[in-house]
Design an enzyme around this catalytic site. Structure first.
Site, PDB file in Angstrom:
ATOM      1  N   ASN A 134       0.735  -1.241  -0.016  1.00 50.33           N
ATOM      2  CA  ASN A 134      -0.032   0.134   0.119  1.00 50.33           C
ATOM      3  C   ASN A 134       1.004   1.007  -0.246  1.00 50.33           C
ATOM      4  OD1 ASN A 134      -2.776   1.512   0.678  1.00 50.33           O
ATOM      5  ND2 ASN A 134      -0.958   2.153   2.506  1.00 50.33           N
ATOM      6  N   TYR A 145       3.977   9.052 -11.005  1.00 52.25           N
ATOM      7  CA  TYR A 145       2.574   8.014 -10.864  1.00 52.25           C
ATOM      8  C   TYR A 145       2.091   7.526 -11.361  1.00 52.25           C
ATOM      9  CZ  TYR A 145      -0.676   7.090  -6.858  1.00 52.25           C
ATOM     10  OH  TYR A 145      -2.096   7.153  -6.022  1.00 52.25           O
ATOM     11  N   ALA A 166     -11.162   6.608  -1.752  1.00 57.21           N
ATOM     12  CA  ALA A 166     -11.481   6.827  -0.699  1.00 57.21           C
ATOM     13  C   ALA A 166     -11.578   8.566   0.009  1.00 57.21           C
ATOM     14  CB  ALA A 166     -11.748   6.067   0.459  1.00 57.21           C
TER      15      ALA A 166
END
Length: 326
Positions: A117, A181, A213
């Protein structure tokens, strides 16, 4: 919770705050022992590296609510009756990645689940990017994922069980301002699919997902828009519904992928959104092609057939609009 992951051991990188923290808390609630992680004690309120946004007091208050580090997450897991050990270190460093896996083995005797993550990001035009800014986005996410996989896979193979989950982003499609990215996330999708094939039949699955989110990045982006003069109500109205909700409602899907129930699921890229949506991304495919009847394409044919056939109604109009804009 159902205890689906009872006896399993998970490493969740970048789990001091945001979606990573919610993943760690969810896996622990399902019975897994967790190694939590971020680079160093404490946390930065800036979601984008090498930026300095002057936050308002209200923005600082909201950012403080979502801040934390590996220890605060581990402490929360322990307070809720679970087992967790914090590890501070940048997993983009090969040695650190090995040490975090060693910590899992030394603390809990095995490693079953890796959630890659951890991520760093710099937003800006490619012409303003240098090597350091490129590495900020690419090393933590793409190299970090490889590092953890490299060190964990021998243990998983010996056990005959492993679950690797790689956090990608819809930036893998190529978003303006997110060159490095986006490249890192596209690379992670390819790494996931290739590794899933390499590990077929070993009991180890590898999947990726694109989460959406409300996180620290949302508050940073909103502040950046505010500085550009965009009204708060316009920022709120323009945001996807999933970015208005925090991640705890969507992360049980990742616990499911980590379980024995998902043994046949590998090599996929999922969309995961906090508004309740779980989606499956498709694999890119050729949608149109042209062919020459000659051995070598002539420049005349190319000049005629590329805009007239191959890119008809697609890229030419888009490129023309961009050219007109500057």
């Amino acid at each position: 919770m159902s205890g689906t992951l009872e006896g399993r051991v998970a490493v969740v990188t970048g789990s001091g705050q945001g979606i990573g923290r919610d993943i760690a808390l969810c896996l622990a609630a399902e019975g897994a022992s967790v190694i939590t992680n971020n680079r160093k004690p404490g946390s930065s309120l800036n979601a984008f590296e090498k930026t300095d946004i002057p936050f308002t007091e209200a923005e600082l208050t909201e950012l403080t609510k979502v801040s934390g580090d590996a220890k605060t997450t581990a402490d929360l897991i322990t307070a809720r009756g679970g087992s967790a050990v914090p590890f501070f270190g940048d997993v983009g460093d090969f040695g650190n990645a090995g040490r975090i896996v060693e910590t899992a083995i030394e603390s809990f005797g095995r490693v079953d689940i890796i959630v890659n993550n951890a991520s760093s990001n710099w937003v800006g035009n490619i012409m303003d990017m240098d090597e350091e800014l490129w590495d900020i986005s690419v090393v933590s996410k793409l190299k970090g994922a490889f590092n953890l996989m490299h060190h964990a896979l021998p243990h998983m193979k010996e056990q005959g069980y492993g679950r690797i989950l790689n956090s990608s982003s819809d930036a893998f499609q190529g978003l303006t301002g997110y060159a490095a990215y986006g490249a890192a996330n596209a690379g992670l999708v390819a790494l996931t699919r290739a590794t899933a094939g390499d590990l077929a039949g070993t009991g180890i699955t590898v999947n990726a997902y694109t989460p959406l989110a409300k996180t620290r990045a949302w508050y940073n982006a909103a502040a950046a828009y505010r500085l550009q003069g965009v009204p708060a109500e316009a920022i709120e109205a323009g945001a996807p519904e999933a970015m208005k909700r925090t991640a705890e409602g969507m992360v049980p899907f990742l616990a499911y992928l980590s379980s024995e129930h998902a043994a046949g699921i590998s090599g996929h890229l999922f969309k995961l959104a906090a508004d309740g949506e779980i989606g499956l991304w498709n694999t890119p495919e050729v949608i149109r092609s042209i062919r020459t009847e000659d051995e070598i394409w002539s420049m005349g044919d190319l000049q005629e057939r590329i805009p007239g056939e191959l890119l008809k109604d697609i890229a030419i109009a888009e490129h023309a609009i961009r050219a007109e804009q500057g």
